[in-house]
Design an enzyme around this catalytic site. Structure first.
Site, short mmCIF file in Angstrom:
data_model
loop_
_atom_site.label_atom_id
_atom_site.label_comp_id
_atom_site.label_asym_id
_atom_site.label_seq_id
_atom_site.Cartn_x
_atom_site.Cartn_y
_atom_site.Cartn_z
N GLU A 287 1.64 -1.90 21.39
CA GLU A 287 1.31 -1.56 20.01
C GLU A 287 0.57 -2.71 19.32
O GLU A 287 -0.19 -2.48 18.37
CB GLU A 287 2.60 -1.22 19.25
N HIS A 308 10.50 2.26 45.69
CA HIS A 308 10.56 3.49 46.48
C HIS A 308 9.85 4.63 45.77
O HIS A 308 10.00 5.80 46.14
CB HIS A 308 12.02 3.85 46.78
N LYS A 422 0.94 11.79 13.44
CA LYS A 422 1.77 12.16 12.27
C LYS A 422 0.99 13.10 11.36
O LYS A 422 1.51 14.10 10.87
CB LYS A 422 2.17 10.91 11.48
O1 PA5 Z 1 6.54 -1.72 15.36
C1 PA5 Z 1 6.43 -0.88 14.48
O2 PA5 Z 1 6.01 -1.15 13.35
C2 PA5 Z 1 6.86 0.56 14.73
O3 PA5 Z 1 7.23 0.76 16.04
C3 PA5 Z 1 8.01 0.94 13.83
O4 PA5 Z 1 9.09 0.09 14.09
C4 PA5 Z 1 8.44 2.38 14.04
O5 PA5 Z 1 7.35 3.25 13.86
C5 PA5 Z 1 9.55 2.76 13.09
O6 PA5 Z 1 9.16 2.58 11.76
P1 PA5 Z 1 10.19 2.55 10.58
O7 PA5 Z 1 11.13 1.41 10.82
O8 PA5 Z 1 9.36 2.38 9.36
O9 PA5 Z 1 10.92 3.86 10.61
#
Ligand code: PA5
Length: 442
Positions: A287, A308, A422
């Site tokens: 990410e 495996h 989303k």
């Molecule tokens: O690293 C990030 O920002 C995301 O993975 C968030 O942690 C994830 O989308 C969850 O978001 P939130 O804590 O706002 O629900």
């Protein structure tokens, strides 16, 4: 106390030591940029000195809340997704007994809000029925659909079974200090809350209450986890020269490998307890770096299990991969191979050997085979799998991720691409304000 060790020497079939050294000044300058806050996404650098800024009062408060939940609940449901879930899951799985959940150890920690599986939620509700349970609801934005939906369902179940007043004593919210639906709800209902600092993004938040509270509820020593992270924070600071700075070396090596055509990094472990450490790492790097049509694709395998299955691909598939192996020098327990009079399985050549000796030879054999097969190998060794070294590992990966993202030229602290699905989902579900936005990802 020792420190985790990084060995990049087995990348030399693809990139030379000189090529890594040529990246030194870039890695050092990216680390300095983090320190000075002059790089991209600099309003999200709260994690940088987070370990050393955690106070004794913070720890005591988290531990007190954890104790209350432990005393009241047979089961604690941790609700969250992505960075609001993976860090806690990684540490809890790594440091808990593999069969604790079958041994009536209380509280059992389960997870929700990390998927939208109807059967999963049905089965979770069924499992919780008749049990004394509590909820830690974690969402920085407070608006993420998956955890919000799971929380709505579980909150109702808890209130129906324990009563609204008692439910309040068993729900803790971890969220933004002022914004978001979860903050509004928590304030209105009077839940105990913890704040996720504005300048700490989800995937860098494991050492905030996001990770620390569930980890403490699981009975794991958060003080030692933090101590390990503090030691690593010092060790990989921008003042540490490149050749002693494992975060800079890791960042430099993986960027050089990427530039040489290795587009996929596979994080491998030889201990099943590390499965979710890999999942946490996958998110952290995937990410943070996968943007602007750039970035190493992060994948993970558990060895020897996956030798495996994916072993064939790794050995002989497209040569676009490199491997980073997490190795644990000494296991916690001892199991020896027994001698067998009949030796029908032909294993007497192993008699008297510890299982870990066999695992280590599998590890070495795999390294030699994969390096021979054109897969550069980076190795990270933890002296033991405990709170302290895991704390070191978490911070090491975070710091190296910041440096590596800057070396790649991206903002490692945002995630604009996550919004596309989303928007479509909300348009398909007729959420007000999303009419006509289906397929419009720009
Ligand atoms: O690293 C990030 O920002 C995301 O993975 C968030 O942690 C994830 O989308 C969850 O978001 P939130 O804590 O706002 O629900």
């Amino acid at each position: 106390m020792k420190q985790i060790i990084l060995d990049v020497s087995k990348t030399s079939g693809t990139i030379s030591e000189k090529q890594i050294q040529n990246r030194a000044s870039q890695a050092e300058s990216c680390n300095r940029e983090l320190e000075k806050g002059t790089g991209k996404g600099s309003d999200f650098l709260g994690w940088l000195h987070l370990p050393s800024s955690i106070t004794e009062a913070d720890i005591t408060d988290i531990q007190a809340t954890a104790e209350q939940l432990r005393a009241k609940c047979d089961v604690v449901v941790v609700v969250g997704i992505g960075g609001s879930y993976l860090g806690a899951k990684a540490v809890i799985d790594a440091l808990s007994g593999s069969f604790d959940y079958m041994e009536n150890k209380k509280p059992v920690i389960v997870y929700a809000g990390h998927n939208i599986g109807e059967d999963y939620l049905y089965e979770l509700q069924k499992y919780l029925a008749g049990k004394s349970f509590g909820i830690i609801n974690i969402s920085k934005s407070g608006t993420t659909t998956e955890p919000a939906l799971a929380f709505r369902i579980l909150k109702k179940q808890l209130e129906d079974s324990a009563g609204k007043e008692e439910a309040k004593n068993r729900i803790v919210a971890v969220t933004d200090k002022a914004r978001g639906a979860l903050r509004t709800l928590a304030n209105k209902e009077g839940y105990k809350t913890y704040v996720i600092p504005d300048d700490v993004g989800g995937r860098f938040s494991v050492l905030t209450p996001v990770g620390l509270l569930p980890i403490a509820v699981a009975g794991i020593d958060i003080r030692q986890l933090i101590a390990g992270a503090v030691a690593m924070e010092k060790s990989v600071s921008a003042n540490t020269p490149f050749n002693d700075n494992i975060a800079e070396i890791y960042a430099a090596t993986r960027n050089e490998l990427y530039a040489s055509g290795k587009k996929i990094e596979i994080l491998a472990n030889f201990s099943p307890k590390l499965h979710f450490v890999s999942e946490w790492w996958k998110q952290l790097y995937g990410e943070s770096e996968g943007k602007e049509n750039r970035g190493i694709f992060t994948a993970a395998v558990d060895f020897t299990t996956d030798l495996h299955s994916m072993g064939q691909w790794i050995q002989e598939g497209e040569r676009s991969i490199f491997e980073t192996v997490i190795s644990i020098a000494s296991p916690k327990y001892k199991v020896e191979t027994p001698f067998d009079e009949q030796d029908l399985d032909g294993l007497n050549f192993l008699a008297g050997k510890r299982v870990d000796e066999i695992n280590k030879m599998a590890e070495l054999g795999t390294q030699i085979a994969h390096v021979d097969g054109g897969v550069p190998n980076i190795k990270i060794t933890l002296p033991e799998l405990n709170e302290y070294y895991l704390g070191q590992l978490l911070y090491f990966f975070e710091r190296a991720c910041g440096i590596s993202g800057y070396m790649l030229g991206v903002n490692p602290f945002d995630q604009p691409g996550v919004e596309a699905y989303k928007k479509n989902m909300f348009a398909l579900l007729n959420k007000p304000g999303y009419e006509g936005l289906l397929g419009n990802t720009k």
